[in-house]
Design a protein around this motif. Structure first.
Motif, short mmCIF file in Angstrom:
data_model
loop_
_atom_site.label_atom_id
_atom_site.label_comp_id
_atom_site.label_asym_id
_atom_site.label_seq_id
_atom_site.Cartn_x
_atom_site.Cartn_y
_atom_site.Cartn_z
N LEU A 1 0.83 -1.20 0.00
CA LEU A 1 0.00 0.00 0.00
C LEU A 1 0.86 1.26 0.00
O LEU A 1 0.46 2.29 -0.54
N ARG A 2 2.07 1.17 0.56
CA ARG A 2 3.00 2.29 0.47
C ARG A 2 3.36 2.53 -0.99
O ARG A 2 3.43 3.66 -1.45
N GLU A 3 3.58 1.44 -1.74
CA GLU A 3 3.88 1.57 -3.17
C GLU A 3 2.72 2.21 -3.91
O GLU A 3 2.92 3.09 -4.76
N VAL A 4 1.50 1.79 -3.60
CA VAL A 4 0.31 2.39 -4.20
C VAL A 4 0.24 3.87 -3.84
O VAL A 4 -0.03 4.73 -4.70
N LEU B 1 1.08 3.82 9.57
CA LEU B 1 2.30 3.15 9.14
C LEU B 1 2.68 3.56 7.72
O LEU B 1 3.84 3.92 7.44
N ILE B 2 1.73 3.53 6.82
CA ILE B 2 1.98 3.88 5.42
C ILE B 2 2.38 5.35 5.31
O ILE B 2 3.32 5.70 4.58
N ALA B 3 1.69 6.22 6.01
CA ALA B 3 2.00 7.65 5.95
C ALA B 3 3.41 7.93 6.46
O ALA B 3 4.14 8.74 5.86
N ASP B 4 3.81 7.28 7.54
CA ASP B 4 5.16 7.48 8.06
C ASP B 4 6.21 7.08 7.03
O ASP B 4 7.20 7.79 6.83
N GLU B 5 6.00 5.95 6.37
CA GLU B 5 6.96 5.48 5.37
C GLU B 5 7.01 6.41 4.17
O GLU B 5 8.08 6.74 3.67
#
Length: 128
Positions: free
Chosen positions: A64-67, A101-105
């Motif tokens: 989801l980070r990639e997305v 988590l995704i936002a932090d990354e």
């Protein structure tokens, strides 16, 4: 203004409009089943750790980070902000933890990200 907004929400409330929506209800175990965690939310370290430690959660967050990175780049190119909505049942545990988590990354990678928890402060939903 951020290029990407990540929304956490609960399907038992209302579903927001978004560029892309991800439903976690059948993908990750719900911490709601643990009475000790039920009234807490993902901003609590114990709940966040429980969600992050769920089988497959970190791998899903990475995808989801990639997305999110693609959506952020799309916003930069088009000039239109994009939204990634992540939903679970009540919007207090799984969706909120993954959104954070995704936002932090993504932020660490240099993307402009805003996180909004739509339902994290709502009362715990009753389950039958």
């Amino acid at each position: 203004m951020a290029n990407l907004t990540i929304l956490s929400f609960g399907y038992l409330h209302e579903v927001p409009d978004a560029t892309m929506t991800v439903d976690l209800r059948q993908i990750l175990r719900d911490p709601h089943i643990d009475p000790a965690l039920r009234a807490k939310d993902a901003r609590d370290a114990e709940v966040f750790a429980k969600v992050a430690g769920t089988f497959g959660a970190l791998e899903l967050a990475d995808r989801l980070r990639e997305v999110g990175a693609v959506l952020s780049m799309l916003a930069q190119v088009t000039g239109h902000p994009t939204t990634l909505a992540i939903g679970c049942a009540g919007g207090r545990h799984r969706s909120a933890a993954l959104a954070m988590l995704i936002a932090d990354e993504l932020t660490a990678e240099g993307h402009e990200v805003t996180v909004t928890h739509l339902h994290v402060d709502r009362p715990v939903v009753a389950r039958s």
